[in-house]
Write a protein that holds these residues in place. Sequence first.
Motif, mmCIF file in Angstrom:
data_model
loop_
_atom_site.group_PDB
_atom_site.id
_atom_site.type_symbol
_atom_site.label_atom_id
_atom_site.label_comp_id
_atom_site.label_asym_id
_atom_site.label_seq_id
_atom_site.Cartn_x
_atom_site.Cartn_y
_atom_site.Cartn_z
ATOM 1 N N TYR A 73 -18.526 26.651 -37.161
ATOM 2 C CA TYR A 73 -19.539 27.524 -36.557
ATOM 3 C C TYR A 73 -20.295 28.313 -37.625
ATOM 4 O O TYR A 73 -21.298 28.945 -37.336
ATOM 5 C CB TYR A 73 -18.879 28.465 -35.553
ATOM 6 C CG TYR A 73 -18.444 27.769 -34.273
ATOM 7 C CD1 TYR A 73 -19.293 27.714 -33.173
ATOM 8 C CD2 TYR A 73 -17.197 27.159 -34.182
ATOM 9 C CE1 TYR A 73 -18.911 27.091 -32.006
ATOM 10 C CE2 TYR A 73 -16.801 26.525 -33.016
ATOM 11 C CZ TYR A 73 -17.653 26.498 -31.925
ATOM 12 O OH TYR A 73 -17.269 25.868 -30.767
ATOM 13 N N TRP A 74 -19.730 28.301 -38.868
ATOM 14 C CA TRP A 74 -20.429 28.874 -40.018
ATOM 15 C C TRP A 74 -20.506 27.791 -41.094
ATOM 16 O O TRP A 74 -19.507 27.097 -41.345
ATOM 17 C CB TRP A 74 -19.651 30.062 -40.598
ATOM 18 C CG TRP A 74 -19.546 31.260 -39.720
ATOM 19 C CD1 TRP A 74 -20.452 32.283 -39.626
ATOM 20 C CD2 TRP A 74 -18.459 31.618 -38.847
ATOM 21 N NE1 TRP A 74 -19.999 33.244 -38.751
ATOM 22 C CE2 TRP A 74 -18.778 32.861 -38.254
ATOM 23 C CE3 TRP A 74 -17.253 31.020 -38.512
ATOM 24 C CZ2 TRP A 74 -17.947 33.508 -37.345
ATOM 25 C CZ3 TRP A 74 -16.416 31.646 -37.607
ATOM 26 C CH2 TRP A 74 -16.772 32.873 -37.036
ATOM 27 N N ARG A 77 -14.908 21.890 -35.826
ATOM 28 C CA ARG A 77 -16.326 22.198 -35.882
ATOM 29 C C ARG A 77 -16.506 23.485 -36.688
ATOM 30 O O ARG A 77 -15.738 24.443 -36.504
ATOM 31 C CB ARG A 77 -16.866 22.409 -34.458
ATOM 32 C CG ARG A 77 -18.309 22.817 -34.485
ATOM 33 C CD ARG A 77 -18.917 23.064 -33.138
ATOM 34 N NE ARG A 77 -20.187 23.728 -33.383
ATOM 35 C CZ ARG A 77 -21.003 24.180 -32.468
ATOM 36 N NH1 ARG A 77 -20.711 24.049 -31.202
ATOM 37 N NH2 ARG A 77 -22.123 24.773 -32.799
ATOM 38 N N THR A 109 -15.619 32.584 -46.882
ATOM 39 C CA THR A 109 -15.282 32.763 -45.475
ATOM 40 C C THR A 109 -16.398 33.605 -44.873
ATOM 41 O O THR A 109 -17.137 34.257 -45.601
ATOM 42 C CB THR A 109 -13.958 33.531 -45.279
ATOM 43 O OG1 THR A 109 -14.122 34.842 -45.809
ATOM 44 C CG2 THR A 109 -12.802 32.854 -45.978
ATOM 45 N N PRO A 110 -16.513 33.582 -43.544
ATOM 46 C CA PRO A 110 -17.453 34.522 -42.925
ATOM 47 C C PRO A 110 -17.055 35.943 -43.332
ATOM 48 O O PRO A 110 -15.868 36.257 -43.399
ATOM 49 C CB PRO A 110 -17.263 34.290 -41.424
ATOM 50 C CG PRO A 110 -16.624 32.938 -41.330
ATOM 51 C CD PRO A 110 -15.794 32.782 -42.565
ATOM 52 N N VAL A 111 -18.023 36.779 -43.604
ATOM 53 C CA VAL A 111 -17.698 38.133 -44.079
ATOM 54 C C VAL A 111 -17.417 39.048 -42.888
ATOM 55 O O VAL A 111 -17.908 38.808 -41.788
ATOM 56 C CB VAL A 111 -18.837 38.709 -44.938
ATOM 57 C CG1 VAL A 111 -19.005 37.893 -46.200
ATOM 58 C CG2 VAL A 111 -20.135 38.748 -44.147
ATOM 59 N N LEU A 149 -17.771 27.336 -43.769
ATOM 60 C CA LEU A 149 -16.467 26.727 -43.468
ATOM 61 C C LEU A 149 -16.519 25.204 -43.373
ATOM 62 O O LEU A 149 -15.483 24.557 -43.178
ATOM 63 C CB LEU A 149 -15.906 27.321 -42.163
ATOM 64 C CG LEU A 149 -15.464 28.780 -42.267
ATOM 65 C CD1 LEU A 149 -15.059 29.329 -40.907
ATOM 66 C CD2 LEU A 149 -14.306 28.912 -43.248
#
Lengths: 376, 134
Positions: B74-75, B72, B5-7, B78
């Motif tokens: 964005y990172w 979508r 996941t984004p951190v 994901l």
Amino acid sequence: MTSMNHLRNKVAVVGVGNTPYGNFPHKSDYALGADAFKAALVDSGLEKHEIDGLVTCRVPYYARMGEVLGLDPRWTLAMPGHGRMSGMAIIEAMLAIESGAADHVALIYTNIGRSRRMNYGGDDSASVWDPWGFTSPGAAHAMMFRMHMQRYGTTTRQLAEVSVAFRQHAILNPDAVMKKPMTIDDHEEARPIAEPLRLLDYCLINDGAVCMILTSAERAKDLRKPPVLITGAGGRDAFRRSAVANFDPDMWFTEAQDTSRQVYEMAGVGPDDVDALMCYDNFSPTVLFSLEGFGYCKRGESGAFVEGGRLALGGALPTNTDGGHLSNSYMQGWALNIEAVRQLRGECGIRQVPGCEVVHYVATTPCTRSIIYTRA
Amino acid sequence: MSYGTPVPDGDPLMEPFWQNAREHRLSVQCCRDCGDRHFPPSPVCPSCLSEEQDWEVVSGKATLISWVTFHRAYWDVLQSQLPYDVCLVALEEGPLLMSNFLGPRPENAREGLPLRVAFDAVSDHLTLPKFVAA
């Protein structure tokens, strides 16, 4: 509470200009800003040395903008590139002129987000919610639109009416970026981004610049074009509930109601008097929230209100006659404000609203702002 | 299960929240002077401006406000999880929290649905409070 009512019709827009809109990787913010400024200066009939106030918005460095244009203003204000800032900046310029801080204010907005591949999400705008995968203003508006659907039964086909009407307008606007005809079915079949929103609910991302020149109504009388007056203005911010950026659990209804009371009272007009609405449309649901917040329809009824092309030219409430952010250009409110001026001057050609005398600008955002313009 | 996941953005004010989450406790900032509970954390109490702030473990009870489905990424991290849901919940104690459903979205998901917190250890260092139907 005090008010700005005494500023009714004291300040005028006397010049407007814009660049082409699109993808200009070889043009800097300053080059675009200079183009828009030159166009607005010609439009106003003023000489450059008469500009003694400068507002920059989304321009990287205000001093470089002034250097490029050869200006030494006695009043300068730099604002960030948020859509809410356009209405805020115009109101600030009105106050500066009325207070005597400046006589002729040039407001310059530049945007190179397209050619520089701005994403408006992910690492472009880190937030506390990143680990759960939440990001982007579009997703925040999708959250609010889901609430509107559940509370009031609003449908995505009703939402499509907003995008379809604005696309019809863009087709009539030589400057507009998106001119491919669009139907409600096209909207429904478009690629989902943050469901319930789809691609055609999202504003464009494009390069361009806009300039407006304001002065006192008194000085405006002697200039080249008929002045367009700032007849009403109002605003209310909602920072206490802004833990999720670009989201409000009440869709800024309270702030919009407060702002509408201010702007209608100052202008002495109401929604029934408005000939054209310029409604900040970062995402299509914002238009529905604005229609309710500013009293064009009752709370929860905006979905039914927009059906049948009511927002299209020829409908009861022509809205975003330039195509808006959804189909004309992502100039973060600035293009809508110059469209307001051009409609009141009768300069809009085949997209002209007949007998246009009152135009209402609305931005329903964490900094809700509204301006009513009239013909002098 | 471990996945990307984004951190977190490294905001030191959030450290107690993440520490509590690793120990399966959901917490919000609470003002020692006026009792105001708020989230995300703030350097001073938004209600009384006091700097005397604690973290309070909350009940984990919440109601659903809304949710969106991201199509979508964005990172990049994901991309493999598309489409995924993000939900917005109101904690019983007041603050709003952006989160995810743990497991599939509840079939009867709608505004007001009662939820309770559940914890998802996405890595050795990061545990995310998520929500399931109560």
